[in-house]
Design an enzyme around this catalytic site. Structure first.
Site, PDB file in Angstrom:
ATOM      1  N   GLY A 107       0.839  -1.213   0.000  1.00  0.00           N
ATOM      2  CA  GLY A 107       0.000   0.000   0.000  1.00  0.00           C
ATOM      3  C   GLY A 107       0.868   1.255   0.000  1.00  0.00           C
ATOM      4  O   GLY A 107       1.877   1.310   0.694  1.00  0.00           O
TER       5      GLY A 107
ATOM      6  N   ARG B 232       1.328  -4.733  -5.704  1.00  0.00           N
ATOM      7  CA  ARG B 232       1.362  -6.038  -5.046  1.00  0.00           C
ATOM      8  C   ARG B 232       1.757  -7.018  -6.136  1.00  0.00           C
ATOM      9  O   ARG B 232       1.387  -6.831  -7.292  1.00  0.00           O
ATOM     10  CB  ARG B 232       0.008  -6.357  -4.420  1.00  0.00           C
ATOM     11  CG  ARG B 232      -0.296  -5.358  -3.299  1.00  0.00           C
ATOM     12  CD  ARG B 232      -1.392  -5.770  -2.364  1.00  0.00           C
ATOM     13  NE  ARG B 232      -1.309  -5.016  -1.124  1.00  0.00           N
ATOM     14  CZ  ARG B 232      -1.876  -3.817  -0.907  1.00  0.00           C
ATOM     15  NH1 ARG B 232      -2.565  -3.232  -1.865  1.00  0.00           N
ATOM     16  NH2 ARG B 232      -1.736  -3.214   0.249  1.00  0.00           N
TER      17      ARG B 232
ATOM     18  N   ASP C 168       4.422  -4.853   6.590  1.00  0.00           N
ATOM     19  CA  ASP C 168       4.907  -6.156   7.063  1.00  0.00           C
ATOM     20  C   ASP C 168       4.936  -7.212   5.960  1.00  0.00           C
ATOM     21  O   ASP C 168       5.838  -8.059   5.923  1.00  0.00           O
ATOM     22  CB  ASP C 168       4.077  -6.631   8.268  1.00  0.00           C
ATOM     23  CG  ASP C 168       2.624  -6.827   7.905  1.00  0.00           C
ATOM     24  OD1 ASP C 168       2.039  -5.900   7.301  1.00  0.00           O
ATOM     25  OD2 ASP C 168       2.064  -7.892   8.193  1.00  0.00           O
TER      26      ASP C 168
ATOM     27  N   THR D 204       3.589   2.575   6.065  1.00  0.00           N
ATOM     28  CA  THR D 204       2.183   2.164   5.925  1.00  0.00           C
ATOM     29  C   THR D 204       1.308   3.135   6.711  1.00  0.00           C
ATOM     30  O   THR D 204       1.676   3.532   7.818  1.00  0.00           O
ATOM     31  CB  THR D 204       1.934   0.723   6.419  1.00  0.00           C
ATOM     32  OG1 THR D 204       0.537   0.576   6.717  1.00  0.00           O
ATOM     33  CG2 THR D 204       2.687   0.377   7.678  1.00  0.00           C
TER      34      THR D 204
ATOM     35  N   ASP E 150      -1.298   2.448   8.152  1.00  0.00           N
ATOM     36  CA  ASP E 150      -2.017   1.747   9.233  1.00  0.00           C
ATOM     37  C   ASP E 150      -1.292   1.716  10.579  1.00  0.00           C
ATOM     38  O   ASP E 150      -1.881   1.372  11.592  1.00  0.00           O
ATOM     39  CB  ASP E 150      -2.322   0.308   8.803  1.00  0.00           C
ATOM     40  CG  ASP E 150      -3.349   0.258   7.685  1.00  0.00           C
ATOM     41  OD1 ASP E 150      -4.207   1.156   7.650  1.00  0.00           O
ATOM     42  OD2 ASP E 150      -3.283  -0.659   6.851  1.00  0.00           O
TER      43      ASP E 150
ATOM     44  N   ASP F 185       0.686  -0.407  11.820  1.00  0.00           N
ATOM     45  CA  ASP F 185       0.423  -1.692  12.465  1.00  0.00           C
ATOM     46  C   ASP F 185       1.616  -2.636  12.389  1.00  0.00           C
ATOM     47  O   ASP F 185       1.453  -3.834  12.171  1.00  0.00           O
ATOM     48  CB  ASP F 185      -0.829  -2.348  11.841  1.00  0.00           C
ATOM     49  CG  ASP F 185      -0.670  -2.574  10.341  1.00  0.00           C
ATOM     50  OD1 ASP F 185       0.276  -2.022   9.745  1.00  0.00           O
ATOM     51  OD2 ASP F 185      -1.493  -3.293   9.767  1.00  0.00           O
TER      52      ASP F 185
ATOM     53  N   ARG G 224      -8.017  -2.110   7.830  1.00  0.00           N
ATOM     54  CA  ARG G 224      -8.650  -3.419   7.661  1.00  0.00           C
ATOM     55  C   ARG G 224      -8.351  -4.312   8.857  1.00  0.00           C
ATOM     56  O   ARG G 224      -9.190  -5.054   9.324  1.00  0.00           O
ATOM     57  CB  ARG G 224      -8.136  -4.076   6.379  1.00  0.00           C
ATOM     58  CG  ARG G 224      -9.257  -4.590   5.540  1.00  0.00           C
ATOM     59  CD  ARG G 224      -8.789  -5.075   4.195  1.00  0.00           C
ATOM     60  NE  ARG G 224      -8.694  -3.992   3.230  1.00  0.00           N
ATOM     61  CZ  ARG G 224      -7.809  -3.943   2.240  1.00  0.00           C
ATOM     62  NH1 ARG G 224      -6.934  -4.896   2.091  1.00  0.00           N
ATOM     63  NH2 ARG G 224      -7.806  -2.938   1.409  1.00  0.00           N
TER      64      ARG G 224
END
Ligand code: ADP
Length: 327
Positions: free
Chosen positions: A15, A76, A107, A130, A132, A134, A176
């Site tokens: 992403g 991707r 990750d 990222t 996110d 995360d 997500r």
């Protein structure tokens, strides 16, 4: 230089996140400063397999620190999951004498890099990028601060119209698997409820508290939900709440991809510049197959193969604050 790496490649993968360009700039300029040759690889691992590789110079990264997206583009890549794909990728590096690879991504991209470095003679260094936030092993990831500020600005605007009409608004933000964007933007905009994938959502509790507020004539209510909430996002929650609160006006706003775009914030430019600079230091110091993060304002290096999404690290204390401040 203990590893004798003189040529490195750089790619962005997975992403996209605002601030990736600032990291590319930092890697390229620091690499050149130390006499390395730097190659830009387009479209992540896909471009590595398809040999979309060209030399970058200092001018190639001029005037990009303030730009969102990534000049190297990102993708991707299914083929990189296969040994044959990774072998092709390695051959493209080998024929140019590239011994080091900088991977800016999340990750997933780090797991790919770990596998690649295990199989072939290549040193990989990751940079945590990222929206996110995360990834375990870093307090910051490039793009999160910009994304959360974009969400805050948008939610503030929705709140104005929500208040004017006495409505309930369910605003869906990205995330997500992780609720950080929802939690941060929700607290910062005074949301009454914040729903995140890490915590089971109790829709009955929310409906009951809304009914109580309705009696006090306070029908306005802001619910911020992460797209990966266990009920399946804002529209699903709206369907359930409409059944439970037939008289309420319940609207949905899905913020979507605006959260990925835009000029990176000052913080994202700073952490991207620091991480990019230290990614090159890794090669110079012979550090291999780690990703660069920041923990307690110090650089932190985590083995690529142990890159995992941080789950359940959402602070219970923060959620308590949400309840108290919404009362
Ligand atoms: P992110 O880096 O944002 O988490 P993804 O999880 O989509 O994004 O991973 C990006 C790319 O990294 C994948 O499309 C794939 O090419 C590569 N990748 C991820 N996991 C692996 C793996 N276990 N082995 C090989 N390549 C992988």
């Amino acid at each position: 230089m203990s590893t004798k790496i003189s040529k490195i490649g750089i790619l962005t993968s997975g992403g996209d996140a605002p601030g990736m360009n600032a990291a590319i700039r930092a890697v390229v300029r620091t690499g050149l400063f130390h006499g390395l040759e730097v190659y830009g690889i387009m479209r992540g691992y896909q471009g590595l397999i398809e040999d979309e590789i060209s030399v970058l110079n200092s001018r190639s990264v001029a005037n990009i620190i303030q730009r969102g997206g990534t000049i190297l583009k990102t993708a991707r890549c299914k083929d990189f999951f296969e040994y044959e794909g990774r072998k092709k990728a390695y051959e493209n590096l080998k024929k140019r004498g590239i011994g080091g690879l900088v991977v800016i991504g999340g990750d997933g991209s780090f797991r790919g890099a770990a596998q690649f470095a295990k199989e072939f003679k290549i040193s990989c260094i990751g940079i945590a990028g990222t929206i996110d936030k995360d990834i375990q092993g870093t307090d910051y990831t490039i793009g999160f601060d910009t994304a959360v500020n974009t969400a805050v600005e948008a939610i503030d605007k929705v709140r104005d119209t929500m208040e004017a009409h006495d409505r309930i608004f369910i605003i869906e933000v990205m995330g997500r698997d992780a609720g950080y964007i929802a939690l941060h933007s929700g607290i910062a905009t005074g949301a009454e409820n914040i729903l995140i994938p890490e915590i089971k959502t109790n829709i009955d509790d929310i409906a009951t508290s809304l009914q109580k507020k309705g009696k006090r004539k306070k029908l306005v209510n802001l619910i911020v939900v992460a797209e990966g909430d266990d009920f399946g996002g804002a529209e699903e929650i709206q369907k359930i709440l409409i059944k439970k609160l037939p008289k309420a006006e319940i609207r949905v706003c899905i913020l979507g991809h605006i959260q990925r775009g835009g000029a990176p914030s000052c913080l994202d430019r700073l952490i991207a510049s620091r991480m990019g600079y230290y990614a090159i230091q890794c090669f110079l110091e012979g550090r291999k197959n780690v990703f660069v993060g920041i923990h307690n304002d110090k650089m932190n290096y985590t083995p690529l193969e142990s890159a995992i999404k941080s789950k359940g690290h959402i602070c219970d204390e923060w959620l308590k604050i949400v309840k108290v401040l919404a009362s």
